[in-house]
Design a protein around this motif. Structure first.
Motif, PDB file in Angstrom:
ATOM      1  N   VAL A  50      -9.129 -43.292 -12.306  1.00  0.00           N
ATOM      2  CA  VAL A  50      -8.961 -42.307 -12.905  1.00  0.00           C
ATOM      3  C   VAL A  50      -7.523 -42.040 -12.375  1.00  0.00           C
ATOM      4  O   VAL A  50      -6.422 -41.727 -13.354  1.00  0.00           O
ATOM      5  CB  VAL A  50      -9.620 -41.138 -12.381  1.00  0.00           C
ATOM      6  N   GLY A  51      -7.208 -42.067 -11.057  1.00  0.00           N
ATOM      7  CA  GLY A  51      -5.773 -41.881 -10.461  1.00  0.00           C
ATOM      8  C   GLY A  51      -4.853 -42.714 -11.143  1.00  0.00           C
ATOM      9  O   GLY A  51      -3.505 -42.514 -11.422  1.00  0.00           O
ATOM     10  N   ASN A  52      -5.240 -44.213 -11.087  1.00  0.00           N
ATOM     11  CA  ASN A  52      -4.331 -45.040 -11.677  1.00  0.00           C
ATOM     12  C   ASN A  52      -3.967 -44.647 -13.109  1.00  0.00           C
ATOM     13  O   ASN A  52      -2.850 -45.085 -13.593  1.00  0.00           O
ATOM     14  CB  ASN A  52      -4.966 -46.493 -11.631  1.00  0.00           C
ATOM     15  N   GLY A  53      -4.966 -44.261 -13.864  1.00  0.00           N
ATOM     16  CA  GLY A  53      -4.712 -43.538 -15.231  1.00  0.00           C
ATOM     17  C   GLY A  53      -3.358 -42.687 -15.216  1.00  0.00           C
ATOM     18  O   GLY A  53      -2.526 -42.599 -16.055  1.00  0.00           O
TER      19      GLY A  53
ATOM     20  N   ILE B 198      -3.196 -36.128 -21.224  1.00  0.00           N
ATOM     21  CA  ILE B 198      -4.050 -37.006 -20.489  1.00  0.00           C
ATOM     22  C   ILE B 198      -4.622 -36.686 -19.146  1.00  0.00           C
ATOM     23  O   ILE B 198      -5.809 -36.948 -18.754  1.00  0.00           O
ATOM     24  CB  ILE B 198      -3.073 -38.237 -20.060  1.00  0.00           C
ATOM     25  N   ILE B 199      -4.021 -35.658 -18.439  1.00  0.00           N
ATOM     26  CA  ILE B 199      -4.270 -35.097 -17.294  1.00  0.00           C
ATOM     27  C   ILE B 199      -5.598 -34.410 -17.338  1.00  0.00           C
ATOM     28  O   ILE B 199      -6.436 -34.670 -16.676  1.00  0.00           O
ATOM     29  CB  ILE B 199      -3.100 -34.545 -16.539  1.00  0.00           C
ATOM     30  N   LEU B 200      -5.789 -33.543 -18.538  1.00  0.00           N
ATOM     31  CA  LEU B 200      -6.884 -32.711 -18.636  1.00  0.00           C
ATOM     32  C   LEU B 200      -8.188 -33.329 -18.880  1.00  0.00           C
ATOM     33  O   LEU B 200      -9.140 -33.154 -17.920  1.00  0.00           O
ATOM     34  CB  LEU B 200      -6.470 -31.542 -19.917  1.00  0.00           C
TER      35      LEU B 200
ATOM     36  N   LEU C 112       2.510 -53.015 -15.431  1.00  0.00           N
ATOM     37  CA  LEU C 112       2.429 -53.842 -14.000  1.00  0.00           C
ATOM     38  C   LEU C 112       2.081 -52.988 -12.954  1.00  0.00           C
ATOM     39  O   LEU C 112       1.203 -53.491 -11.983  1.00  0.00           O
ATOM     40  CB  LEU C 112       3.927 -54.682 -13.943  1.00  0.00           C
ATOM     41  N   MET C 113       2.635 -51.803 -12.996  1.00  0.00           N
ATOM     42  CA  MET C 113       2.385 -50.901 -12.043  1.00  0.00           C
ATOM     43  C   MET C 113       0.908 -50.430 -11.951  1.00  0.00           C
ATOM     44  O   MET C 113       0.202 -50.350 -11.002  1.00  0.00           O
ATOM     45  CB  MET C 113       3.094 -49.881 -12.056  1.00  0.00           C
ATOM     46  N   PHE C 114       0.340 -50.307 -13.129  1.00  0.00           N
ATOM     47  CA  PHE C 114      -1.111 -49.873 -13.288  1.00  0.00           C
ATOM     48  C   PHE C 114      -1.885 -51.192 -12.602  1.00  0.00           C
ATOM     49  O   PHE C 114      -2.921 -50.755 -12.051  1.00  0.00           O
ATOM     50  CB  PHE C 114      -1.344 -49.710 -14.705  1.00  0.00           C
ATOM     51  N   LEU C 115      -1.687 -52.351 -13.182  1.00  0.00           N
ATOM     52  CA  LEU C 115      -2.595 -53.317 -12.616  1.00  0.00           C
ATOM     53  C   LEU C 115      -2.342 -53.633 -11.151  1.00  0.00           C
ATOM     54  O   LEU C 115      -3.408 -53.824 -10.606  1.00  0.00           O
ATOM     55  CB  LEU C 115      -2.039 -54.777 -13.349  1.00  0.00           C
ATOM     56  N   LEU C 116      -1.273 -53.554 -10.644  1.00  0.00           N
ATOM     57  CA  LEU C 116      -1.181 -53.552  -9.119  1.00  0.00           C
ATOM     58  C   LEU C 116      -1.626 -52.501  -8.248  1.00  0.00           C
ATOM     59  O   LEU C 116      -2.472 -52.863  -7.389  1.00  0.00           O
ATOM     60  CB  LEU C 116       0.423 -53.364  -8.945  1.00  0.00           C
ATOM     61  N   SER C 117      -1.516 -51.224  -8.871  1.00  0.00           N
ATOM     62  CA  SER C 117      -2.623 -50.077  -8.625  1.00  0.00           C
ATOM     63  C   SER C 117      -3.892 -50.330  -8.439  1.00  0.00           C
ATOM     64  O   SER C 117      -4.583 -50.344  -7.257  1.00  0.00           O
ATOM     65  CB  SER C 117      -2.196 -48.933  -8.879  1.00  0.00           C
ATOM     66  N   CYS C 118      -4.558 -50.800  -9.492  1.00  0.00           N
ATOM     67  CA  CYS C 118      -5.929 -51.248  -9.714  1.00  0.00           C
ATOM     68  C   CYS C 118      -6.307 -52.009  -8.614  1.00  0.00           C
ATOM     69  O   CYS C 118      -7.466 -52.090  -7.862  1.00  0.00           O
ATOM     70  CB  CYS C 118      -6.483 -51.691 -11.018  1.00  0.00           C
ATOM     71  N   LEU C 119      -5.505 -53.283  -8.604  1.00  0.00           N
ATOM     72  CA  LEU C 119      -6.069 -54.375  -7.583  1.00  0.00           C
ATOM     73  C   LEU C 119      -5.945 -53.931  -6.093  1.00  0.00           C
ATOM     74  O   LEU C 119      -6.602 -54.193  -5.428  1.00  0.00           O
ATOM     75  CB  LEU C 119      -4.923 -55.643  -7.733  1.00  0.00           C
TER      76      LEU C 119
END
Length: 1510
Positions: A1185-1188, A1097-1099, A358-365
């Motif tokens: 990328v950041g939301n990832g 994941i970060i690399l 949910l946090m990821f989706l909110l960040s994307c929107l």
């Protein structure tokens, strides 16, 4: 609903135990079969009527049935049929117990009906030309999302029971779901364009063909980015502007509105004026107040006009930012739930994954809406820029002379460069003014929920930080105004230096002007330095604001009550909210100051746009009639401004059709003003002016455009070959065209730089003649040409047998010889017509005119009575082809030349005969257009910039940054440890110690931030001081040839825009970039500390980031360069137009010039538009990328739930939430630095161009009084204009004795002026030497040489500043000496009558003095210097005969003990000289006293015969 479900034997609608309090959540069957099916249907049915209405109102044309549309229809029918099949299947199968299956019967029918509605909408969209539908896209998204839950349930069931139990049901559902997905997929593409709308544009903007998805993610831009990455972009790669962004579209709509607003403003003014009692004068204060009020309201009206035109589109952007805010505030709430989950040991894992997703989706929107908003803002900004530029340009064509004098060209150009930029910034930040306070209030509300009344401590901190920043913003705004004032002054000075560079070189005045510019620059930098230190305090308080707020809140919270404990949830949700709070806190002051600046700019623009215009009724135009009078002035009184004294009084003139009227009078008697009155350029106080037919105007100082000779003559008309040729011949231009490298295709430099005065004047005349107008107004067009060329032009063009014999001609002249042929002569004195009549009438009256004629007749008559027998000779004299070297190149006659070609040291290598055919298009090019560098910015530029600062300062800066981020990391980690502290008996231990350590670490960080920002600002100032100094030195030390090839617009652009970027943009960009890079490192360290596995994941994300970034930077930098390069021509064109406005108006060419400026502005916008879209493209893609990173941190924390403490998870996730912002800021600031470091590159460009010899030579042993005698010796002297060309002077050997007066004569192109140029070393010797008093001039510094000899040049140039400064910039002479020289130059009376006397301010270019007066000021300069050698370039062309006699006699008496060299055009001026040198093709062909030369009957005798002197 429950009853409805129960009927069908289903469980109730909602059951918490099944959906939430379970390890395996699911929705009830009833919910799945009703709500999930009906939600998309309700959405479509409710909104369809509104959408159809919208489509009905916006018709874009019909779209042909395409494969895409057919596929959508087929899939739609399949979906609909599924529902019907299911309906009938249930009806047949379960017909007995139909009551129990109502749910299963109703849902498929609703679904099918909805799909049929969707198909109808698809068809309606096709008919109305909608290519990509947002409405249906959202419908299919809803449908697919709602089908996900039943899909999961079906899969679960199949895995538990096997598929065989009900295979038809399963297959039907999976097929249905697949078709829904396919529909969603098809909705991501745009349909083809409507019929008949396919306009054949060369390179249309792909946004039109983009689908909704492509638009919100900016994928339509990817093509350009990829192209820019492969090869550097060029102008032809860019898209044409969309119709709605073009100047034509924007301004046509805006202009009507603005005209209405102006009318309203004038109404207000009249009402105010009538309120004041007549005859009473307002006190000064009240007048000032009134003036300010007018400026204020004009600014407001301008804003209202812009808002009316661009407001609706801007509001859509505002809507996006509101959505963005909603998602932004939802994220901390979800974080709170996630931390709650971490603390609860029994919570099932799926909840953690649910919160993370949910946090990821909110960040994307949040990202998507944020960038749609920015895109809307920048689009509006771009349109505002186009609109304002268009309005200012149109205004500059109608502004009257009084208003024009209040603002210089530099200030008008500043309106379109600096002020439009301020308005664009205002559009972007305006919403923050009202939105930021709301965001702050919301943050504090949520903080109150976390910490109770302690949140008020945060408010208190905010209230303390605010006034400080408000105060700083106010101070900075004041300082900025001061800085802008000095910058305006500096640019104005530079403009004049560039316009008068030839004079500066001749007089060796570069140092004085260099000091003046540096003085202005120093004051500018002082203001900048103060402003930057204040800014650093501001930045430090902002960057520490999150710490200060947290410190005050947590401190108050734990000290209020021992039972108040800080756990992970309280700490990190509060920190997330505080981080949100920082954005509006930082934006608000910036938004307020931007708004303030925009208000100032609106006032300035409003004031200019409302300034007085030329009144249309100044001159009443009438169609030309076959007989009668073409120009009539009845009892006219005219002045240059409404308040000023009249310049012409009681003027009555009747000019019959087809007559030739000559206007004569002393310098400053109002001759030019009379022509201006006929053109309607002056303020008509009383009387009546009528002009019949079309008008052509030849101004006194020729106004030449930076275009080819042909374009200058045709001036927008079609080319009629025979007429064009006739005009060239009549204006004696054919011989000149043979000399120019590409004939009439040769490009003329700005202000006609590579033409001599005479050629400019003849081109200006040819432009008028080509027009075939009815009335010709000519302001002394013959002053700049030789006597015989003047005679030729008079005979062929102006006189009774000329091309214009049937036209009405009004000629201002100083040439007496033409007067007998005039039908009417007007004698002007002090702005009145003192006498008028034909030549004979005036002579018989024995008035002032008759005396004047008798005095000068003897000298003139000899010159003008050209015997007809000599006419063939005179034609031969005009043909210069014989004298040309074989290579078709520039005339060898030189710089100071009278009727000679200016040096045109083009940077073309000599072309061999064979090459010539192949490179015709480049042949006549002179000015170098601003070129865009290609590719990435070279490292050398960064090195150059940092080297200018010095390594000693750079290393401490990096350490300071590392230290500042270290402190930040430490206090954050300390917080997480505090949050994990065990709670004993409801309290935590040692809270005081924890609070103290937390506070100390935060304060250390604040001090470090202040240190870094101040250091960088000061470094920036050091660098920009050096770079400006180098640029100024490089430009002033460049030879004359450099200024001819480089348009002054380009140079001014370097001094204004590029230096401004180095002053402010580069240091600001560096500050931002460094602080964000270190911040990112801190976040990565924190995330890795919590979950080391995140490295996996970060690399890859880092690599992806670097990859996207490199794509972007290449394109973005190139776009910035293209934009900068296309900006120069706008300003050059503006400059040109403002200076030639009267000519453009006289010829009625306003619409063509408006069209030209539209094209230039549009061309500039074609590179500006992709430039800001590139930033959006990058930011959207990067923020994913950041939301990832957010997703990774959250999911890994959930996976490691058993081992991780809530404090550490809170720290990691709340920090990862900042990554998206940090990433986009890094790229943005990085690109800003890259883009602005281009300015270093552009400023540095002139470091490598050729320079003159050094100004002073240290070891020189030149005696102070040198030259004492003034003897000049040429030894086998040769001179060439460019390497590889034939010598212009060949082996000149000559001795000129002291006190000798030598005249230099010769045909055009013979090398007369080249001798003078050689003496001043404007051109260096190709061979041989010149000695003055035995000193080889090549061995001494240029200034040592040029300051000890004097020239009176042909063009009198003055600089803005006092008269005294114009005479003596170094302040070397006393006032007595200055007055003495003015007396000798016959200016004492005029100047002592001026209110400020010697301190009289000359306006830009000395325009508030007449041309003749300026010529006399130049004479006064020479008298003041009184050197032993005086070079005279026939400087008397622009003055009347009386003044000419004065000058000649002054030179004879005052310079009798000097050596005088005169480049003569009027032979009578040198008949009493000791020697005459006759030049021919670079050789001396004859040399002796005039009497002896005449006796020898050689070339000189021939010339004298032509001039009627023998």
């Amino acid at each position: 609903m429950d009853a409805f479900c129960r009927l069908s034997g289903l469980d109730p609608l909602w059951d918490w135990n099944r959906t939430w309090y379970t390890a395996n959540p699911d929705l009830t069957q009833c919910f799945q079969n009703t709500v999930l099916v009906w939600v998309p249907c309700i959405y479509l049915w409710l909104l369809a009527p509104f959408y159809c209405l919208h489509l009905y109102c916006h018709d874009h044309g019909r779209i042909r049935m395409s494969c895409l549309c057919s596929a959508k229809m087929v899939l739609g029918f399949l979906l609909a049929s599924f529902g019907f099949v299911e309906f009938f299947y249930i009806l047949l199968e379960r017909s007995q117990e139909i009551q129990q299956h109502m749910v299963f019967l109703v849902s498929p029918i609703i679904r099918s009906m909805t799909v049929i509605l969707a198909l109808c909408i698809i068809q309606l969209e096709r008919i109305r030309g909608c290519r990509s539908s947002v409405f249906l896209f959202l419908f299919w998204v809803l449908a697919v999302v709602c089908s996900l839950v039943p899909l999961r349930a079906k899969i679960q069931l199949a895995m538990d029971e096997g598929i065989a139990s009900d295979i038809v049901r399963y297959l039907a559902f999976f097929s249905y779901f697949t078709i829904q997905l396919a529909q969603l997929f098809l909705c991501c593409f745009a349909d083809q364009p409507p019929e008949g709308k396919t306009v054949l544009q060369k390179n249309p903007c792909p946004v039109k063909d983009a689908s909704f998805l492509s638009k919100i993610l900016f994928w339509w831009f990817t093509g350009l980015v990829v192209r820019g990455y492969r090869t550097p972009l060029a102008a032809e790669d860019l898209w044409t502007l969309r119709e709605e962004d073009t100047s034509r579209k924007i301004i046509s709509e805006l202009e009507e509105d603005w005209t209405d607003e102006c009318a309203e403003l004038q109404k207000q003014e009249k009402a105010l004026a009538s309120g004041v009692a007549l005859g009473s004068r307002l006190p000064d204060q009240a007048q000032l107040l009134r003036k300010l009020q007018k400026e204020q309201s004009s600014g407001f009206f301008l804003l209202r006009t812009l808002a009316r035109n661009f407001g609706p589109y801007f509001l859509t952007g505002t809507l996006c930012i509101i959505f963005h805010d909603a998602f932004m505030f939802a994220i901390p709430q979800v974080l709170s739930l996630l931390l709650d989950f971490m603390r609860d040991e029994d919570a099932p894992l799926w909840k953690g994954y649910f919160y993370a997703t949910l946090m990821f989706l909110l960040s994307c929107l949040q990202s998507l809406f944020s960038h749609q908003y920015m895109y809307a803002c920048f689009t509006v900004g771009m349109r505002v820029k186009t609109a304002v530029m268009g309005l200012v340009y149109r205004k500059s064509l109608v502004i009257n002379s009084a208003a024009r004098r209040t603002c210089t060209v530099g200030e008008i150009v500043n309106l379109v460069s600096a002020d439009t930029q301020k308005l664009m910034d205002f559009v972007v930040y305006f919403n923050a003014v009202w939105l930021a306070p709301i965001e702050i209030a919301l943050c504090l509300f949520f903080l109150w929920q976390q910490l109770g009344p302690s949140a008020l401590a945060g408010i208190a901190t905010v209230i303390l930080i605010f006034p400080l920043n408000g105060f700083i913003a106010k101070k900075r705004s004041k300082l900025q105004e001061i800085q802008m004032k000095f910058m305006d002054g500096r640019i104005r000075l530079m403009n004049e230096i560039l316009n008068g560079i030839k004079i500066l070189k001749f007089y060796a005045w570069e140092k004085a002007f260099l000091e003046k510019v540096l003085g202005q620059r120093e004051k500018e930098l002082q203001a900048l330095k103060k402003s930057q230190i204040l800014y650093s305090i501001s930045i430090a308080s902002f960057n520490s604001s999150s710490f200060l707020i947290a410190f005050s809140m947590f401190g108050v919270y734990v000290t209020l009550d021992d039972r108040n404990v800080l756990d992970a949830q309280k700490v990190f949700v509060s920190m997330a909210l505080i981080n949100i709070l920082k954005t509006p806190l930082s934006q608000l002051p910036f938004a307020i100051s931007t708004t303030m600046q925009a208000m100032v700019s609106l006032r300035r623009l409003g004031k200019y746009l409302c300034s007085e215009e030329l009144k249309v009724d100044n001159v009443s135009k009438a169609p030309s009639s076959s007989d009668g009078e073409d120009v009539v002035i009845k009892n006219g009184t005219f002045s240059w401004s409404a308040e000023g004294p009249p310049c012409l009084k009681r003027i009555s003139i009747h000019v019959p059709r087809g007559s030739l009227v000559a206007v004569v009078g002393h310098v400053g008697s109002g001759k030019s003003s009379l022509l201006s009155a006929m053109l309607g350029e002056t303020e008509k106080r009383s009387g009546h002016v009528t002009v019949k037919g079309s008008v052509a105007y030849v101004p006194q100082q020729a106004w030449i455009q930076n275009a080819t000779v042909q374009d200058n003559i045709l001036f927008g008309r079609e080319k009629l070959k025979t007429w064009y040729h006739r005009v060239l011949e009549a204006c004696a231009l054919l011989p000149d065209l043979d000399i120019l490298p590409a004939g009439d295709g040769t490009e003329i430099g700005e202000k006609g730089l590579n033409l001599s005065g005479g050629q400019k004047q003849r081109v200006s005349l040819a432009r008028a003649v080509y027009r075939k107008a009815d009335v010709y107004l000519m302001d002394d067009p013959l002053s700049a040409v030789d006597a015989h060329v003047g005679q030729h032009i008079f005979d062929k063009v102006i006189g009774p047998k000329g091309v214009l014999r049937d036209k009405t001609r009004i000629l201002v002249t100083h040439g007496m010889s033409f007067l007998p042929q005039a039908d009417l002569i007007l004698v002007l004195g002090d702005g009145e017509i003192t006498e008028s009549g034909s030549y004979q009438e005036l002579l018989s009256r024995h008035g002032a005119f008759a005396d004047f004629i008798h005095t000068f007749a003897n000298t003139e008559r000899k010159e003008s009575a050209i015997q007809r027998a000599g006419s063939r000779r005179s034609n031969a004299r005009l043909s210069m082809v014989d004298f040309m070297p074989s290579s078709r190149d520039l005339s060898q006659e030189q710089l100071i030349g009278g009727d000679t070609t200016n040096t045109n040291l083009q940077n073309m290598e000599p072309v061999s005969e064979t090459d010539q055919e192949q490179v015709p298009e480049d042949l006549g090019k002179l000015t170098k257009a601003d070129k865009a560098h290609t590719g990435r910015v070279r490292l050398a530029m960064y090195k150059k910039y940092f080297k200018t600062i010095g390594l000693v300062i750079i290393i401490p800066i990096v350490f300071l940054y590392a230290f500042q981020q270290g402190a930040s990391l430490a206090y954050n980690y300390w917080l997480s440890m505090w949050a994990d502290d065990p709670i004993v008996n409801g309290t935590q231990i040692d809270t005081d110690l924890k609070l103290t350590v937390f506070g100390a670490l935060g304060f250390v960080q604040g001090i470090a931030i202040f240190g870094t920002t101040v250091t960088i600002s000061i470094c920036g100032i050091i660098a920009s001081r050096h770079l400006h100094m180098d640029l100024l030195n490089n430009v002033l030390r460049s030879p004359m040839s450099f200024f001819e090839c480089t348009p002054s617009g380009n140079l001014l652009n370097r001094f204004a825009k590029e230096i401004d970027a180095i002053d402010c943009m580069v240091p600001d960009g560096l500050k931002m970039m460094l602080s964000y890079v270190f911040k990112l490192m801190e976040v990565c360290i924190i995330v890795l500390m919590a979950t080391p596995f995140a490295a996996v994941i970060i690399l890859p994300l880092a690599f992806l980031y670097a990859f996207v970034q490199s794509f972007y930077v290449a394109t973005s930098c190139q776009l910035r360069r293209l934009e900068a390069v296309s900006r120069s021509p706008i300003y050059t064109h503006f400059n040109e137009t403002v200076q030639g406005a009267s000519v453009i108006r006289a010829f009625g060419e306003q619409s063509r010039f408006i069209q030209q400026t539209n094209e230039r502005v549009d061309f500039n916008q074609t590179s500006y538009f992709p430039r800001f879209v590139a930033t959006r493209w990058l930011a959207v893609n990067l923020e994913f990328v950041g939301n990832g990173v957010v997703l990774a941190a959250a999911i890994l924390s959930v996976m490691g739930k058993g081992t991780l403490s809530p404090g550490l998870v809170g720290l990691a996730v709340s920090h990862s939430l900042q990554v998206t912002g940090i990433l986009s800021w890094i790229v943005r600031s990085w690109t800003d630095v890259e883009n602005n470091i281009v300015s270093v590159e552009r400023v540095n460009e002139y470091a490598d161009t050729a320079k003159e010899a050094s100004w002073n030579i240290e070891s020189s042993t030149l005696p102070l009084a040198w030259p004492q005698r003034g003897a000049i010796e040429f030894q086998d002297y040769g001179l060439q204009y460019r390497k590889g060309l034939e010598l212009a002077l060949k082996g000149i050997t000559l001795q000129i004795h002291e006190r000798e007066r030598v005249g230099i004569v010769g045909r055009t192109g013979a090398g007369k002026s080249s001798l003078a140029l050689g003496i001043f070393r404007i051109l260096e010797a190709a061979k041989g030497k010149i000695f003055i008093d035995g000193v080889n001039i090549a061995d001494i510094g240029l200034h040592d040489l040029r300051s000890r000899i004097t020239i009176i040049p042909q063009d009198p140039v003055l600089f803005s500043g006092s008269l005294r400064m114009n005479l003596d910039p170094f302040d070397t002479y006393t006032d007595e000496e200055v007055w003495r020289s003015l007396e000798l130059a016959h200016l004492k009376n005029f100047i002592s009558n001026l209110p400020d006397k010697l301190n009289h301010e000359c306006s830009e270019g000395g325009e508030n003095l007449s041309l003749g007066q300026r010529q006399l000021v130049c004479l006064a300069r020479a008298l003041l210097r009184k050197t032993k050698i005086l070079v005279l370039d026939e400087a008397t062309a622009a003055v009347d005969l009386e003044t000419d006699m004065l000058i000649q006699s002054t030179i004879r008496t005052q310079f009798e003990d000097c050596t005088v060299l005169t480049v003569a055009h009027r032979l009578n001026t040198i008949m009493d000289y000791t020697r005459v040198i006759v030049m021919d093709r670079g050789h001396i062909s004859e040399m002796d006293s005039p009497a002896n030369l005449i006796a020898q009957r050689g070339q000189f005798y021939g010339m004298c015969r032509e001039a009627g002197l023998v």
